[in-house]
Motif scaffolding. Structure first.
Motif, PDB file in Angstrom:
ATOM      1  N   THR A 144     -61.095  17.740  -6.584  1.00  0.00           N
ATOM      2  CA  THR A 144     -62.674  18.039  -6.687  1.00  0.00           C
ATOM      3  C   THR A 144     -63.372  17.336  -5.759  1.00  0.00           C
ATOM      4  O   THR A 144     -63.169  16.103  -5.753  1.00  0.00           O
ATOM      5  CB  THR A 144     -62.873  17.916  -8.145  1.00  0.00           C
ATOM      6  OG1 THR A 144     -62.115  18.908  -8.978  1.00  0.00           O
ATOM      7  CG2 THR A 144     -64.664  18.195  -8.447  1.00  0.00           C
ATOM      8  N   GLN A 146     -67.892  16.573  -4.669  1.00  0.00           N
ATOM      9  CA  GLN A 146     -69.045  16.984  -5.097  1.00  0.00           C
ATOM     10  C   GLN A 146     -69.840  16.022  -4.225  1.00  0.00           C
ATOM     11  O   GLN A 146     -69.804  14.707  -4.282  1.00  0.00           O
ATOM     12  CB  GLN A 146     -69.437  16.923  -6.356  1.00  0.00           C
ATOM     13  CG  GLN A 146     -70.723  17.124  -7.035  1.00  0.00           C
ATOM     14  CD  GLN A 146     -70.855  17.403  -8.376  1.00  0.00           C
ATOM     15  OE1 GLN A 146     -69.933  17.930  -8.828  1.00  0.00           O
ATOM     16  NE2 GLN A 146     -72.044  17.354  -8.734  1.00  0.00           N
ATOM     17  N   ASP A 168     -67.076  21.819  -4.905  1.00  0.00           N
ATOM     18  CA  ASP A 168     -65.850  22.277  -4.471  1.00  0.00           C
ATOM     19  C   ASP A 168     -64.505  21.829  -5.008  1.00  0.00           C
ATOM     20  O   ASP A 168     -64.312  20.794  -4.670  1.00  0.00           O
ATOM     21  CB  ASP A 168     -65.640  22.014  -2.972  1.00  0.00           C
ATOM     22  CG  ASP A 168     -64.627  23.120  -2.151  1.00  0.00           C
ATOM     23  OD1 ASP A 168     -64.124  23.837  -2.896  1.00  0.00           O
ATOM     24  OD2 ASP A 168     -64.332  23.028  -1.060  1.00  0.00           O
ATOM     25  N   GLU A 170     -60.779  22.685  -6.347  1.00  0.00           N
ATOM     26  CA  GLU A 170     -59.394  23.418  -6.458  1.00  0.00           C
ATOM     27  C   GLU A 170     -58.874  23.411  -7.814  1.00  0.00           C
ATOM     28  O   GLU A 170     -58.787  22.395  -8.503  1.00  0.00           O
ATOM     29  CB  GLU A 170     -58.566  22.729  -5.415  1.00  0.00           C
ATOM     30  CG  GLU A 170     -58.854  22.774  -4.133  1.00  0.00           C
ATOM     31  CD  GLU A 170     -57.738  22.297  -2.942  1.00  0.00           C
ATOM     32  OE1 GLU A 170     -56.981  21.291  -3.544  1.00  0.00           O
ATOM     33  OE2 GLU A 170     -57.988  22.290  -2.217  1.00  0.00           O
ATOM     34  N   PHE A 177     -59.964  28.491  -7.542  1.00  0.00           N
ATOM     35  CA  PHE A 177     -61.091  27.680  -6.958  1.00  0.00           C
ATOM     36  C   PHE A 177     -62.416  27.986  -7.533  1.00  0.00           C
ATOM     37  O   PHE A 177     -62.768  29.151  -8.277  1.00  0.00           O
ATOM     38  CB  PHE A 177     -61.195  27.803  -5.606  1.00  0.00           C
ATOM     39  CG  PHE A 177     -61.706  29.147  -4.980  1.00  0.00           C
ATOM     40  CD1 PHE A 177     -63.189  29.128  -4.907  1.00  0.00           C
ATOM     41  CD2 PHE A 177     -60.767  30.048  -4.663  1.00  0.00           C
ATOM     42  CE1 PHE A 177     -63.610  30.397  -4.676  1.00  0.00           C
ATOM     43  CE2 PHE A 177     -61.306  31.252  -4.332  1.00  0.00           C
ATOM     44  CZ  PHE A 177     -62.719  31.424  -4.076  1.00  0.00           C
ATOM     45  N   LYS A 179     -66.477  27.093  -6.596  1.00  0.00           N
ATOM     46  CA  LYS A 179     -67.615  26.323  -5.576  1.00  0.00           C
ATOM     47  C   LYS A 179     -69.041  26.599  -6.354  1.00  0.00           C
ATOM     48  O   LYS A 179     -69.244  27.721  -6.597  1.00  0.00           O
ATOM     49  CB  LYS A 179     -67.489  26.805  -4.433  1.00  0.00           C
ATOM     50  CG  LYS A 179     -66.389  26.694  -3.558  1.00  0.00           C
ATOM     51  CD  LYS A 179     -66.274  27.227  -2.386  1.00  0.00           C
ATOM     52  CE  LYS A 179     -64.932  27.003  -1.432  1.00  0.00           C
ATOM     53  NZ  LYS A 179     -64.903  27.434  -0.020  1.00  0.00           N
ATOM     54  N   TYR A 181     -73.195  26.008  -5.127  1.00  0.00           N
ATOM     55  CA  TYR A 181     -74.414  25.244  -4.322  1.00  0.00           C
ATOM     56  C   TYR A 181     -75.597  25.392  -5.261  1.00  0.00           C
ATOM     57  O   TYR A 181     -76.032  26.508  -5.757  1.00  0.00           O
ATOM     58  CB  TYR A 181     -74.572  26.220  -3.173  1.00  0.00           C
ATOM     59  CG  TYR A 181     -73.369  26.570  -2.332  1.00  0.00           C
ATOM     60  CD1 TYR A 181     -73.052  25.751  -1.379  1.00  0.00           C
ATOM     61  CD2 TYR A 181     -72.553  27.563  -2.602  1.00  0.00           C
ATOM     62  CE1 TYR A 181     -71.814  25.906  -0.387  1.00  0.00           C
ATOM     63  CE2 TYR A 181     -71.379  27.754  -1.778  1.00  0.00           C
ATOM     64  CZ  TYR A 181     -70.914  27.125  -0.698  1.00  0.00           C
ATOM     65  OH  TYR A 181     -69.745  27.047  -0.016  1.00  0.00           O
ATOM     66  N   GLN A 208     -65.940  32.024  -7.415  1.00  0.00           N
ATOM     67  CA  GLN A 208     -64.596  31.520  -8.004  1.00  0.00           C
ATOM     68  C   GLN A 208     -63.753  32.534  -7.880  1.00  0.00           C
ATOM     69  O   GLN A 208     -63.763  33.692  -7.810  1.00  0.00           O
ATOM     70  CB  GLN A 208     -65.138  30.889  -9.198  1.00  0.00           C
ATOM     71  CG  GLN A 208     -65.329  32.271 -10.208  1.00  0.00           C
ATOM     72  CD  GLN A 208     -65.889  31.503 -11.592  1.00  0.00           C
ATOM     73  OE1 GLN A 208     -67.186  31.404 -12.004  1.00  0.00           O
ATOM     74  NE2 GLN A 208     -64.882  31.300 -12.661  1.00  0.00           N
TER      75      GLN A 208
END
Length: 454
Positions: A144, A146, A168, A170, A177, A179, A181, A208
């Motif tokens: 992970t 960030q 991001d 895993e 996964f 992610k 933003y 995801q």
């Protein structure tokens, strides 16, 4: 609940659920309070039945404005690794052990050893020397990462908090996964000595890929526990092995992860606008308007070779949700301390909200070519389109009293009306009474000297 129009954290999307709090950056949170008792949650009415979580995001602090020479910036980076804590529990059979038990079971059923061996070779023709530990092959140490950048400050009239972040992550299972933003702008302006306005805006996008769970044959947990270790990973042509059509729906533990994506994309905008006017030192009026707009896009694909799509030339499930939720809350608050020992805190309010949701769902099968995996390349078998809206209207009040910060009494009442019910059953009443005592203020407790506050 985090002071916006959303009353819950889960969104139904055609039988799947989306955690709407996934769009919130934890580093933007100032405080989190869980209301556990009935007296504190009753003021939230029917929507507080499962408990209430109050999340407050960060705001600005008085100081230098952003355009001055000394703004306060903060850059935060995080990185972590996660793994499964199973300690070799549920260890599966090796390929040799599976072969021996297979032969033994058929001999016990009346077969000769030679016939049992022939049956084994017919079922697993290229299993010689194969011994797969599916748990180790499907899992990994997830990483992970960030990064967050924020700016905060202001002066005695204006404060701000601005942030942007990237996460991001895993999963512990390959191809899994998440992610995110995200960005946030929280502004507060004291326009006059009596009138203050605030605007909190957050924007987030998440992507995801998940995996099947529960008790489906394609579930990762099921395949780890029950898929024979002698199933080859690849066939002679280098593709995922899929001749075991009579075993667990012909699913492939690794092939499912790489060939059957379960993607979700979510976009969300939350806007909170509020104004507060202080008539006197004791009496304050507040008006808060919240808007929550989110779009969810789910796409699930099943390949045509193994698993659930093998008998139909491949399948897909395309689901989209557009949702708008708004809420307006008007409150009049009174707070006063009498004779330095009698503290009264009262609020009366009116609240109204509405939710509009559009959802479309399309299913199809029979892809024209294995490399074409979007729904436009398959035959549509079913489709639905729905639109629903519902609204809430509430009246509420609460009174708190304490005597010298020692004896406490509280009472609240709320009346909720929901358009989801018929006219005769539309309204419900929710009330609560509570009391408390600060024991450490009592003379007999002060003699112990054990507790600072109880």
């Amino acid at each position: 609940l985090f002071n916006n129009a959303s009353a819950g954290t889960m969104v139904d999307n055609g039988g799947r659920t989306a955690n709407t709090l996934a769009s919130l950056n934890p580093n933007d949170i100032e405080s989190l309070v869980v209301l556990k008792d009935a007296a504190s949650t009753a003021i939230y009415g029917s929507r507080g039945a499962n408990g209430v979580v109050l999340i407050t995001t960060k705001g600005g602090v008085a100081g230098s404005p952003i355009w001055s020479s000394a703004p306060k910036f903060e850059l935060r980076t995080q990185m972590g690794v996660s793994g499964y804590a199973y300690n070799n529990l549920l260890q599966g059979l090796s390929g040799e052990q599976y072969h021996d038990y297979y032969i033994e079971a058929r001999v016990n059923d009346g077969m000769s050893v030679s016939d049992a061996e022939a049956d084994y070779l017919n079922q697993w023709p290229i299993s010689q020397g194969v011994s797969n530990d599916w748990r180790d092959l499907m899992t990994r140490n997830g990483v992970t990462k960030q990064v967050d950048l924020s700016a905060t400050g202001g002066n005695d009239r204006f404060t701000y908090f601005i942030s942007g972040g990237l996460m991001d992550q895993e999963g512990n299972i390959y191809e899994q996964f998440f992610k995110r933003y995200s960005s946030r702008i929280n502004l507060t302006a004291r326009l006059t000595d009596k009138f203050t306005v605030a605007n909190n805006l957050s924007v987030a996008r998440t992507t995801q890929n998940g995996v099947a769970d529960g008790s489906a044959w394609a579930s990762v947990g099921y395949m780890v526990a029950f898929m024979p270790p002698v199933v080859p990973i690849k066939d002679e042509d280098g593709f995922w092995y899929h001749r075991h059509t009579n075993v667990m729906g012909a699913n492939h533990p690794l092939g499912n992860l790489y060939e059957n994506p379960q993607n979700r994309e979510t976009s969300r905008v939350i806007e909170n606008l509020s104004g507060t006017y202080q008539f006197t030192d004791d009496l304050t009026f507040a008006s808060t308007w919240s808007f929550d707009l989110y779009n969810i896009y789910d796409y699930v694909y099943w390949n045509p070779f193994f698993g659930d799509g093998r008998n139909s030339g491949g399948e897909f499930d395309d689901s989209r949700v557009n949702n708008l939720n708004w809420q307006g809350t008007q409150t009049l608050s009174y707070q006063r301390l009498f004779s330095d020992i009698h503290n009264v805190d009262a609020v009366i309010g009116y609240e109204e909200s509405q939710n509009d949701r559009k959802r479309t769902n399309v299913w199809g099968e029979g892809f024209a070519h294995p490399d074409l995996k979007q729904g436009t390349s398959a035959a549509i078998t079913e489709g639905t389109s729905t639109f629903d809206e519902y609204s809430f209207r509430s009246y509420f009040t609460r009174v708190n009293y304490d005597f010298d910060r020692t004896y406490f009494v509280s009472a609240s009442f709320r009346r909720d009306g929901s358009s989801r019910f018929g006219p005769d059953k539309r309204w419900g009443n929710f009330w609560a009474l509570g009391g408390g005592i600060t024991l450490t203020n009592m003379s007999f407790m002060q003699d112990f000297g054990v507790f600072d506050y109880l």
